[in-house]
Design a protein around this motif. Structure first.
Motif, PDB file in Angstrom:
ATOM      1  N   LEU A   1      45.289  16.661 -15.535  1.00 41.35           N
ATOM      2  CA  LEU A   1      44.095  16.235 -14.880  1.00 41.35           C
ATOM      3  C   LEU A   1      43.036  15.391 -15.809  1.00 41.35           C
ATOM      4  CD1 LEU A   1      43.142  19.159 -12.672  1.00 41.35           C
ATOM      5  CD2 LEU A   1      44.398  17.310 -11.974  1.00 41.35           C
ATOM      6  N   PRO A   2      42.379  14.443 -15.264  1.00 39.56           N
ATOM      7  CA  PRO A   2      41.440  13.807 -16.042  1.00 39.56           C
ATOM      8  C   PRO A   2      40.154  14.723 -16.103  1.00 39.56           C
ATOM      9  CG  PRO A   2      41.521  12.642 -13.708  1.00 39.56           C
ATOM     10  CD  PRO A   2      42.559  13.749 -13.932  1.00 39.56           C
ATOM     11  N   VAL A   3      39.475  14.540 -17.082  1.00 34.23           N
ATOM     12  CA  VAL A   3      38.249  15.758 -17.440  1.00 34.23           C
ATOM     13  C   VAL A   3      37.059  14.603 -17.274  1.00 34.23           C
ATOM     14  CG1 VAL A   3      37.113  17.048 -19.099  1.00 34.23           C
ATOM     15  CG2 VAL A   3      39.500  16.803 -18.765  1.00 34.23           C
ATOM     16  N   VAL A   4      36.296  14.787 -16.341  1.00 34.54           N
ATOM     17  CA  VAL A   4      35.010  13.841 -15.910  1.00 34.54           C
ATOM     18  C   VAL A   4      33.650  15.000 -16.255  1.00 34.54           C
ATOM     19  CG1 VAL A   4      36.280  12.481 -14.549  1.00 34.54           C
ATOM     20  CG2 VAL A   4      35.399  14.496 -13.537  1.00 34.54           C
ATOM     21  N   GLU A   5      33.501  15.918 -17.037  1.00 31.46           N
ATOM     22  CA  GLU A   5      32.504  16.745 -17.254  1.00 31.46           C
ATOM     23  C   GLU A   5      32.755  17.220 -18.497  1.00 31.46           C
ATOM     24  OE1 GLU A   5      34.533  20.714 -15.159  1.00 31.46           O
ATOM     25  OE2 GLU A   5      34.566  18.821 -14.093  1.00 31.46           O
ATOM     26  N   THR A   6      31.909  18.233 -18.975  1.00 31.29           N
ATOM     27  CA  THR A   6      31.812  18.761 -20.243  1.00 31.29           C
ATOM     28  C   THR A   6      33.301  19.244 -20.580  1.00 31.29           C
ATOM     29  OG1 THR A   6      29.658  19.359 -20.166  1.00 31.29           O
ATOM     30  CG2 THR A   6      30.943  20.641 -21.601  1.00 31.29           C
ATOM     31  N   ILE A   7      33.865  19.113 -21.683  1.00 35.69           N
ATOM     32  CA  ILE A   7      35.028  19.646 -22.200  1.00 35.69           C
ATOM     33  C   ILE A   7      35.088  21.128 -22.562  1.00 35.69           C
ATOM     34  CG2 ILE A   7      37.159  19.293 -23.818  1.00 35.69           C
ATOM     35  CD1 ILE A   7      35.924  16.589 -24.260  1.00 35.69           C
ATOM     36  N   ASN A   8      35.730  21.893 -21.918  1.00 35.92           N
ATOM     37  CA  ASN A   8      35.867  23.556 -22.058  1.00 35.92           C
ATOM     38  C   ASN A   8      37.142  23.849 -22.318  1.00 35.92           C
ATOM     39  OD1 ASN A   8      33.017  24.368 -21.385  1.00 35.92           O
ATOM     40  ND2 ASN A   8      33.380  23.423 -19.449  1.00 35.92           N
ATOM     41  N   ALA A   9      37.461  24.297 -23.467  1.00 42.86           N
ATOM     42  CA  ALA A   9      38.683  24.632 -24.061  1.00 42.86           C
ATOM     43  C   ALA A   9      38.479  26.175 -24.414  1.00 42.86           C
ATOM     44  CB  ALA A   9      38.990  24.232 -25.336  1.00 42.86           C
TER      45      ALA A   9
ATOM     46  N   ALA B   1      41.160  32.679 -45.875  1.00 38.65           N
ATOM     47  CA  ALA B   1      42.401  31.923 -46.074  1.00 38.65           C
ATOM     48  C   ALA B   1      42.288  30.475 -45.525  1.00 38.65           C
ATOM     49  CB  ALA B   1      43.509  32.624 -45.481  1.00 38.65           C
ATOM     50  N   HIS B   2      43.149  29.486 -45.872  1.00 42.50           N
ATOM     51  CA  HIS B   2      43.257  28.276 -45.408  1.00 42.50           C
ATOM     52  C   HIS B   2      43.777  27.927 -44.012  1.00 42.50           C
ATOM     53  CE1 HIS B   2      41.515  26.722 -48.973  1.00 42.50           C
ATOM     54  NE2 HIS B   2      42.089  27.365 -49.577  1.00 42.50           N
ATOM     55  N   ILE B   3      43.389  27.441 -42.971  1.00 42.55           N
ATOM     56  CA  ILE B   3      43.938  27.318 -41.817  1.00 42.55           C
ATOM     57  C   ILE B   3      44.500  25.877 -41.511  1.00 42.55           C
ATOM     58  CG2 ILE B   3      43.815  27.719 -39.375  1.00 42.55           C
ATOM     59  CD1 ILE B   3      41.336  29.690 -40.081  1.00 42.55           C
ATOM     60  N   VAL B   4      45.621  25.442 -41.295  1.00 44.11           N
ATOM     61  CA  VAL B   4      45.887  24.093 -40.838  1.00 44.11           C
ATOM     62  C   VAL B   4      46.901  24.196 -39.520  1.00 44.11           C
ATOM     63  CG1 VAL B   4      45.609  23.223 -43.151  1.00 44.11           C
ATOM     64  CG2 VAL B   4      47.803  24.044 -42.541  1.00 44.11           C
ATOM     65  N   ILE B   5      46.844  22.900 -38.765  1.00 47.01           N
ATOM     66  CA  ILE B   5      47.938  22.884 -37.566  1.00 47.01           C
ATOM     67  C   ILE B   5      49.063  22.241 -38.071  1.00 47.01           C
ATOM     68  CG2 ILE B   5      46.733  20.667 -37.136  1.00 47.01           C
ATOM     69  CD1 ILE B   5      47.960  22.868 -34.389  1.00 47.01           C
ATOM     70  N   GLN B   6      50.064  22.815 -37.824  1.00 46.93           N
ATOM     71  CA  GLN B   6      51.529  22.398 -38.290  1.00 46.93           C
ATOM     72  C   GLN B   6      52.021  21.628 -37.355  1.00 46.93           C
ATOM     73  OE1 GLN B   6      54.736  25.150 -38.487  1.00 46.93           O
ATOM     74  NE2 GLN B   6      55.391  23.968 -40.548  1.00 46.93           N
ATOM     75  N   ASP B   7      52.020  21.804 -36.061  1.00 43.83           N
ATOM     76  CA  ASP B   7      52.357  20.761 -35.108  1.00 43.83           C
ATOM     77  C   ASP B   7      52.010  21.402 -33.621  1.00 43.83           C
ATOM     78  OD1 ASP B   7      54.267  22.815 -33.762  1.00 43.83           O
ATOM     79  OD2 ASP B   7      55.622  22.197 -35.543  1.00 43.83           O
ATOM     80  N   ALA B   8      52.168  20.503 -32.714  1.00 43.89           N
ATOM     81  CA  ALA B   8      51.642  20.904 -31.390  1.00 43.89           C
ATOM     82  C   ALA B   8      52.185  20.111 -30.033  1.00 43.89           C
ATOM     83  CB  ALA B   8      50.009  20.572 -31.394  1.00 43.89           C
ATOM     84  N   LYS B   9      52.067  20.802 -29.036  1.00 45.46           N
ATOM     85  CA  LYS B   9      52.505  20.186 -27.923  1.00 45.46           C
ATOM     86  C   LYS B   9      51.517  20.187 -26.910  1.00 45.46           C
ATOM     87  CE  LYS B   9      56.174  20.386 -24.023  1.00 45.46           C
ATOM     88  NZ  LYS B   9      54.953  19.964 -23.006  1.00 45.46           N
TER      89      LYS B   9
ATOM     90  N   VAL C   1      39.612  19.106 -29.295  1.00 47.33           N
ATOM     91  CA  VAL C   1      39.098  20.260 -28.953  1.00 47.33           C
ATOM     92  C   VAL C   1      39.826  21.313 -28.869  1.00 47.33           C
ATOM     93  CG1 VAL C   1      37.513  21.321 -27.090  1.00 47.33           C
ATOM     94  CG2 VAL C   1      36.966  19.150 -27.891  1.00 47.33           C
ATOM     95  N   ALA C   2      41.103  21.023 -28.297  1.00 46.24           N
ATOM     96  CA  ALA C   2      42.145  22.082 -28.219  1.00 46.24           C
ATOM     97  C   ALA C   2      42.629  22.370 -29.404  1.00 46.24           C
ATOM     98  CB  ALA C   2      43.395  21.220 -27.340  1.00 46.24           C
ATOM     99  N   VAL C   3      42.787  21.800 -30.462  1.00 50.08           N
ATOM    100  CA  VAL C   3      43.280  21.978 -31.885  1.00 50.08           C
ATOM    101  C   VAL C   3      42.183  23.039 -32.518  1.00 50.08           C
ATOM    102  CG1 VAL C   3      43.586  21.263 -34.226  1.00 50.08           C
ATOM    103  CG2 VAL C   3      44.740  20.084 -32.638  1.00 50.08           C
ATOM    104  N   LEU C   4      41.053  22.602 -32.161  1.00 50.85           N
ATOM    105  CA  LEU C   4      39.749  23.344 -32.745  1.00 50.85           C
ATOM    106  C   LEU C   4      39.772  24.578 -32.068  1.00 50.85           C
ATOM    107  CD1 LEU C   4      37.456  20.364 -33.311  1.00 50.85           C
ATOM    108  CD2 LEU C   4      38.336  22.067 -35.170  1.00 50.85           C
ATOM    109  N   ALA C   5      40.121  24.770 -30.823  1.00 49.03           N
ATOM    110  CA  ALA C   5      40.154  26.107 -30.170  1.00 49.03           C
ATOM    111  C   ALA C   5      41.087  26.975 -30.517  1.00 49.03           C
ATOM    112  CB  ALA C   5      40.252  25.972 -28.686  1.00 49.03           C
ATOM    113  N   GLY C   6      42.150  26.672 -31.021  1.00 44.56           N
ATOM    114  CA  GLY C   6      43.366  27.577 -31.805  1.00 44.56           C
ATOM    115  C   GLY C   6      42.599  27.716 -33.214  1.00 44.56           C
ATOM    116  N   TRP C   7      42.398  26.777 -33.814  1.00 48.00           N
ATOM    117  CA  TRP C   7      41.899  27.013 -35.180  1.00 48.00           C
ATOM    118  C   TRP C   7      41.020  28.243 -35.293  1.00 48.00           C
ATOM    119  CZ3 TRP C   7      37.578  27.121 -38.188  1.00 48.00           C
ATOM    120  CH2 TRP C   7      37.951  26.740 -39.773  1.00 48.00           C
ATOM    121  N   SER C   8      39.974  28.014 -34.361  1.00 45.51           N
ATOM    122  CA  SER C   8      38.805  28.870 -34.180  1.00 45.51           C
ATOM    123  C   SER C   8      39.491  30.444 -33.877  1.00 45.51           C
ATOM    124  CB  SER C   8      37.958  28.483 -33.003  1.00 45.51           C
ATOM    125  OG  SER C   8      37.093  27.480 -33.422  1.00 45.51           O
ATOM    126  N   MET C   9      40.375  30.395 -33.086  1.00 42.67           N
ATOM    127  CA  MET C   9      40.884  31.673 -32.885  1.00 42.67           C
ATOM    128  C   MET C   9      41.547  32.452 -33.977  1.00 42.67           C
ATOM    129  SD  MET C   9      41.663  34.521 -31.292  1.00 42.67           S
ATOM    130  CE  MET C   9      41.458  34.076 -29.447  1.00 42.67           C
TER     131      MET C   9
END
Length: 148
Positions: A91-99, A78-86, A58-66
């Protein structure tokens, strides 16, 4: 929902099938802020929290979406690809994931788009946060490559 949001969600679901499986929805999409959500149920692990791989996706996709939003606004396909990430899981996520991916200026994208026009390839680093009621659960920084 902005005008861009339905187009972005349709593109994600057609071009990246995983987005349908994990339940990605585009909550907000502009060139300044993209917010994606995904329900906990298809992304749950054995501890009843969000699976780390789903949080990463979901985090990768939020950046891709930007990047998609910026290219769309510039009229560029154009084509968009993730090259690398950190990624830092805070915290644990116990609800809807919001990125959320926010851009506070156009300068990095302006430079990236100039390189894309000149060399057929550009690169941009984008921050994403996954936010819960308890606070920031995930900090992510992704490097995306754009090429024609």
């Amino acid at each position: 929902m902005s005008e861009l949001a339905p187009l972005l969600e349709k593109t994600l679901h057609e071009e990246i099938p995983l987005t349908r499986e994990i339940g990605i929805q585009v909550v907000h999409a502009t060139t300044q802020r993209v917010q994606l959500s995904a329900p906990l149920s298809p992304n749950i692990n054995h501890k009843c929290t969000a699976f780390g791989g789903s949080l990463y996706a979901v985090a990768v996709l939020a950046g891709w979406s930007m990047v998609f939003a910026q290219l769309h606004a510039a009229g560029i396909h154009a084509h968009i690809v993730i090259q690398d990430a950190k990624i830092d899981y805070l915290l644990p996520v116990v609800e809807t994931i919001n990125a959320e991916c926010r851009v506070n200026g156009e300068t990095d994208f302006a430079h990236c788009l100039k390189l894309l026009a000149r060399k057929g390839r550009g690169r941009i680093e984008l921050p994403v946060q996954i936010i819960t009621a308890q606070g920031i659960a995930v900090r992510f920084i992704g490097n995306y490559v754009i090429h024609t």
